[in-house]
Each structure stands twice: as C-alpha cells, then as structure tokens.
Design a protein around this motif. Sequence first.
Motif, PDB file in Angstrom:
ATOM      1  N   SER A   1     -27.988  -6.401 -29.735  1.00 48.90           N
ATOM      2  CA  SER A   1     -27.637  -5.720 -28.492  1.00 48.90           C
ATOM      3  C   SER A   1     -28.010  -4.247 -28.543  1.00 48.90           C
ATOM      4  O   SER A   1     -28.341  -3.644 -27.534  1.00 48.90           O
TER       5      SER A   1
ATOM      6  N   PRO B   1     -24.812  -4.770 -21.152  1.00 50.70           N
ATOM      7  CA  PRO B   1     -23.440  -4.367 -20.841  1.00 50.70           C
ATOM      8  C   PRO B   1     -23.394  -3.716 -19.470  1.00 50.70           C
ATOM      9  O   PRO B   1     -24.381  -3.166 -18.994  1.00 50.70           O
TER      10      PRO B   1
ATOM     11  N   SER C   1     -24.111  -8.462 -14.822  1.00 46.77           N
ATOM     12  CA  SER C   1     -23.464  -8.257 -16.116  1.00 46.77           C
ATOM     13  C   SER C   1     -21.983  -8.572 -16.077  1.00 46.77           C
ATOM     14  O   SER C   1     -21.400  -8.861 -17.114  1.00 46.77           O
TER      15      SER C   1
END
Lengths: 309, 662
Positions: free
Chosen positions: B205, B270, B325
């Motif tokens: 990520s 995110p 998201s």
Amino acid sequence: MNSTLITFLQGILVLGIAPFGLGLVRTVKARLQGRRGASPFLPYVSFASLFRKEMVISPYISWVFRIVPFVVFGTALFLAFVLPLLSRGGVLAPLSDFVLVAGILSLGALFLVFGGIDPGTAFGGMGASREMTIAALLEPSLIMIFATFAVVSGSSNMDAMLRIPLIQSHLFLVLPLLSFVLISLAENARYPVDNPATHLELTMVHEAMVLEYSGPYLALLEYASAIKLTVFSLLIGNFVFPMSIAPMDMSFLSIVTAVVWFCAKVIVILSLLGFLESTIAKMRFFRMQEYLSAAFFIALFGMVVALIT
Amino acid sequence: MTEHLLGFFLLGSLLGMLLASFYSLAKGSEKTAPWLMAFFSAFGAFGGFVYFWKYAGTTISLIEFDSFFGLRLSFSYLSALFFTLVCGICTLVLVYSRSYLQHYKETYHIRSVQFLTGIFIFGMQGVLLAQNSIGFLLFWEMMSMASFFLVMADRSSESIKAAFLYFIMTHLGAGALLAGFMVLGNGALSFDFSHLGEVVGTLSSGKLLLAFFLFLFGFGSKAGLVPFHVWLPEAHPQAPSHISALMSGLMLKVAVYGFVMINLSFSGLPSWAAVVVLCLGLISAIIGVIYAFLERDIKRALAYSSIENMGVVFLMLGVALYLRSIGGEAASLSLIFFVLALFHSVNHALFKTGLFLSAGTIIHAVHSRSLDAMGGLAKLFPLFSGAFLILILGASALPPFGTFFGEWGFIQNIVGLLRLSHIENTSLAILLLSLSVIAFVGGLAIFAMVRIFAFSMLGLPRSDYGHHHTKTDWISLFPILILSTALVGTGLFARPIMASFLKHIAFTDSSIGQKVGNFWFSSALLFSVLIFFVVCSYGIRRIFSNKKFERAYHPWDCGQPINATMEYTATAFSGPLRFFFRFLTRIRKSVESKPLVETNPWIRKTTFSLSIHSIWFESLYAPVGKVLLFIASKVRSLQSGRIQLYIFFVFLTLIVSLIIAL
C-alpha cells in the motif's frame, strides 16, 4: 389532456395577475405611508400604453440589445408555465428541476446584463456590474436551499417536492424557507437589495439596466419582472401551504378552489412584501456579501440539521 | 469496415500527420500544409467515429513491435473518446490557422510554427494510443517539447520567460510520471498497461500511494491543478491563439485521460488520498474562477477559466475515487462521477478551443489583448458574435447547452448520495463541501464569462482600433461556428452520450456493480420549450405593437454627449467582486498625487495603478527559487579553476561508485 389544460390555465392566470401583483405592492406601500396611492390595476394601463409607444433606441447598440427583451420575457414565461404554481401535475412538470430553474434564472439575469452594457452608458454598466455580482453570489444559496428540500422530500423535481406538507412535518425546514425569502428579495430587486422605485444611479440595480429600453421592449422587461415577482411569491406560498396546489381534476369546484387559493396567496404574500418594504431600509451595496452570506449560511445550517435528523 | 482496415486507417492518420509536418518545412508550403494536416486529422476523426459506430467497447490493437523499445499502440474506448475529440478539434484548429498565421507573417516564422503544430498533434495522438510506458512517455515528451517551442513562437522576451517556466514544470511532471511508472513496474524501464490491474493488486500500500501521488503530480501539473498551475496563465497567453486553443482545449484533456486511465485500475486506495485530489480540485476551481474575473488580458482570463474547469473535473474525479474507497452502497455510484468528469472534459475541450479561436479573431481586430481596449465588435461581426455568445453561454454552464448537463448530473447525484441513510459524518461533510463549492464556482464562472463577452463585443469601442476588415473571413469563422454547434449538440444528446460512456467504461476490477443514477428529463423537450417561449414573446410584441415604430437618438446622457471613455470597463465591472474577495487576492492599489508646480498645490498630477499578483508565485515559488539559487551559488564555489581539485573529484566519484556497485 388534463395536465396540458392545467399548464395552460396556470400560465394565463400568472400572466393575468402579474401586473395586479405589482400594483398591489405599490398600493400597500402607499397606504402605509399615509397616501392614497394609485389603483392596483394601474400597471395594466401602463403596460398597454407602453406597447403603443414609439421606441427611442441608442445608435450604438448591436443585435444583442434587440434580443434581450425576448429572451428575458421567454425565461419569465418558462417559470410561469413550468413551476407548480396553480396546481401540481402540469404537462411541463418534469422540467421543474431546481438546478434547471436556477440556470434559467441566471440566463435571464445574464441577458439583462448584456442589455445594460450594450448602449455604452455608464448607468447601464454600473447596474450590470451590481446585478451580475448579486446573481453570481446568490447561486450557492439557491442550490443549497433546494438541495435541502430535495434531500428531505426525496426528489429534486419541484413538482414532486410539494407532494407532502414539508414544513409542517419537518419544522427545521423553516430555515431554508427563510433563506429563500432573502434570496427572493435579492432576485426580484426588492428592498433591502435594490429599490424598484428609485431614480438615483447610486441606488439602482435592476432599473439601471432597463434605462435605455422604451416602448414595447420596456413593456416586455417590466412585465417579465412582474411575472417573476408573482412566481416567487406563489412559490413561497406553495412551500408554506402545499395543500393549496393539490392536483386539479376537471370539475368546476376544484378549478374554482385552485383559482381562489391562487389569488389568495398572491394577495397575502405581496401585501406582506409591501409591509416588509415599508419597515426596512435599503442596504448599502458593499454590504451585499454579508446579506448573501447570511442567506447561504442559514440554508447550510438547514441542510446540516436535515442531514443529522 | 473490418478491424484491420480501421487499424490501418488510424495508423495512416498518425503517420500522415508526421509526414505532413515534415512537408510543412518545405519552402512554399505555407498555403497548402495546413490543409494537408487537417486532412489527416479528419482521417483520424473519421476513424474514431467508425469505431464508435461499429466497434464500441472492443480494443483494437494497432502495432506491436518487439524491437524499437517494444512500442505498442492500441485503441480502447477511453482512447477512442479522446482521440476522436483531439482529431476532430485539431482539424478545425488547423483550418483556422490557415488564415490566422497569414495575418501575422512578420511575427511568426510560419513554416516552423506549422511543423511544430504537426509534431504537437502527432504527440497528442500518440499519447492516447500508447499502451506501454515507454511509448507513452516518448509521445508525451514530443508533445511537451513541441508546445515549449510553440509558446515562444513570437520570440519576445516575455514569451521566452513563460516558455522556460513551462519547460521546467512540464519536465518535473514528466519525471514524476517516469518515476510512477517505474514504481508500478518494480524498477523495470518499460511497463505494459494491460498488466495494470494485476500489478496494482500485488503492490504494497505504501508503494501504491507513492505511485498515486507521483501520477497526481505528473498529470495534475500538466492539467493545471493548483499549486502546480503557475505555468498555465503565463504560457497560454504568449502562444499564438490557435496553439493556446490546442494547449488549453486538448493538452489538458490528454492529462485528464492519463489520470483517468491509471485510476480506473487503482483499487484499494485509502480515502484520504481521494480527499487530497478532491481538495486540490476544489482549490483550483476557486482560485481559477477568482482570477478569471480579475484579469484584464483576455487570454489570461481564459487560461484561468481553464484552471477552474480542470479543478471541477478533478473535484468530480476526487468524489468518484472517494466513493470507491469508502465502499458500501455509495461505491456503486462512483462510476457515474467518472462519467460526469469525462463529459465535462469533452464539453470543456469544445468550448475552450472555440473561445481561444474567437479570442484570436478579436485580438486581430482590436490589436490588443486587453479587455479594456475592446468593445463594439458585435455590431461589426454579427455572425461571429452570435457563435461567440453560444460558446460563452456553454462555458457558463447554462441550459440548454452541454456543460449544464454535466453540472446538473453532479448536483443530482450528490443530492442522491446525501439522501442515503447510512453514510458517516465525514462523507456527508465532504459531499456537502463539494456541493457548495460547485454552486459557488458556477455562479462566479458565469460572472467571468459574461464579463469577457460583454466587454469585447458590446458598447462603444474603448480604444481606436480602426475598422479595416469588412469582409467576413469564412476560413476563421467556420471552425468557431462548428464548435458552437457541437456544444449545442452535446446539450441535445447529453443523455445518450453519457449512457454510452457508462456502458463502456469500467473499472478493471469490476467487483463494484454499476448502478445507474437517476437520469433525467429530455433535453430536447427543454430546448424546444425554451425556443417556443422566446418565439412567443416575439409574437406578443408583434401582436401588440407596430414593428416599424422606432427612432434612433443618442442615449440618456444628461445633455452632454457620451463618448467611449465614459462607459464602464471590464476592470470596473469586476469592482464589487474585487472588493468582496480582497482578502483572497493580493491587489495593490496606489494613488500618487503631485502638484505640477511647487507653488500651486491645487493643480495636481494624479496617477492611479492597480495590480494583481499571484500569491502562489510570491509566497511559494519565489522563496523556493531563492533557496535553490542560494544553494547553487554555494556549490559554484567548488568550480575554482584548479585542475587538481577536478581530478580529485573524478577520483572520489570513481571510488564511491565502485563501493556502491560492489
């Protein structure tokens, strides 16, 4: 067939009662000032005589000056025929979406601004600058007010919004309504934003832009502003009492009821407007951003309350 | 037409554009080269239309080389959308340039400008077709270098300064893109876009976020997102008008294409990253529109308006990414916001190109770029001013033109989202913020556009520019007419266009179902109703009064004759808003009053000046520049001229690189 008749009847009624509405505000103000005032039916005579007068046109204009009255009157007709004023269920009801209505209002204001700048006078430029500033700054409030109503009622179409008594069931919707009243005063060039009876350039906004128009063009522009005033007062009345625009069927009783409600709303709300105009003074133009921000924040507060509950 | 034939068609358009640009270098090709390039561009647009008609949704592969860095070109729906837009608009702009450049024979070296225009268009077409990062960056560089030289085409010192600013920003952006592709490809030099979906799933990520922000900077600086926007208002006015049209209308869209293509595959971001995109879009929209109504130079005002519209596009993209998201019910509406952003980009390409081409015609007529020197053009050029009016109305997002439907859809869907009962408070706040900003920016954008139209076209001429053009120049008028008609067309066909986008553009991980938002009333009904009412009002006027009953007399002037210095100027028009937003803009007003003769204090000479400065340039870029120059001057002391020191440095570098390599 039913809905077409409703729309047609509504349009004719609005066109018919608009000059009376304008005259009524002036008569109420005159009586409150201790004068007799002119008859509320005087604007009919004024418009009729304006249509028969010779036009005096500045030689500096272009074709834009000539199409302005038609576009402005066309947008006023659009508002008169499309919005749910007499009864719900008109044939043009799908077009009464609030974003579209805001866009059409801006279109009318914009063309009037062109009409002010085209003759090349300083009066027109000043009025145009102020009108465009006010029109630009009241957009966010207008969208926020109707977005609140849309969130609560479940549809962004004004015809569908007025199906249920919104304010009676959700009391916090008084806030967007109050903001709508403030915006209507700004949009229709009324106190405290603009003085419709003034002759001084420092206090003119709407009047300055129509200064160079005369004869039939002036009649169309004045009629358009009378129609807008009537439309806005009916809208405020409809948001307060949505049962007054229950869908009309073709029986004589329901038509008469709808027309009686129609006239009652116009008379009551425009008399209240006359009363309001007699009690407050016109604000300084450079304090307009405070007025319009107040309207926006009231509407925003109403939206926040709507989302929380 | 089979797929292979279509492929050859498109490749032919690309190669033809390259060859035509080399042809334009030849002596005597000035009159014919634009037509040749326009022909090949029309070829490409025709190919794009055939694709939409028959092959929509499929991907057609055009070239697959294994040598030559593994160049791969292919044609997907997203590429086709932008490719048709680019080729179609380039055809019109090239037709316009045929007559435009002839007016400026002394300022521009026409043959090199035509050559660079061809390379610029070729680069844009290549970027849209490239399927791996090497090809993408190769064509991207071609596009940037060609436009760099085009910005300084008139070789004045301001143009060269603006061009160098643009050069620095575009290479910083290209460097960020290269870094982003290398992160995605795990250090490999070439990265194939068809592996985008799988690679994104395997990345950690942290690396995903790094790549995302590198792409945001790279594509955002090219698209003019604040705070990377400083080059845009400098470079676009200095370029020739048709090049400004290409840069503002098309190059910014190519950046949007790149960002959308990458983000359709980025899942698992995110939500704060999406909020960053949203906020950058929001700030760009506000800053862009405020400077748009403050600027006096017509092309700078239009450049700031481009920044505002790109801000709106990135705001819509930010909302889309945010919805994806947070997942849940809201995520199914995320694709709609992508579609709305693409629709707004298409409309912006149409009207901004038209506005810049019109600005070119206006500047040629008035011999000045300042709005305070224009006026009275609607009387001289009625047809041109009519087309310009339609473009301005489209740019203000007013019904019934195309841009209105994009904003309409955005507001509708936000209201629909606000109605969902199980959305948490931060999402509500973000959606409410986007709604308020769109409404606010929309109102001010109308103001900025009205100001541009009113003061260039209406009133008395504010400067003495002489009227020596009475013949209509059809070659430069025709593209503007076509673009305004296209804007009316996107308004009439808004619903089918957006439905088609929704059907064919998909996320690469289609785990998110696509819910079609509540679509709307018929735009044909709106159009016909509006026209009907305007015609009705004309009918009322004809019925109730005599048409010929008018006379001409000078306007109401208190008895003194009015001249052009007495009318309102563009600077005066934006006065109240300048006052209302004085805390946001660095406006400096100075009034200097000196007596002409020392002994007489009553006869004075008064000078008034009003200047606008960019806070970004003064508070952000200038200090950074000063620090860099300071460091550079300290490092320069190493160049002492003594050869022993240089040999020592070479030795030191050799030792350090051996340590690293071994």
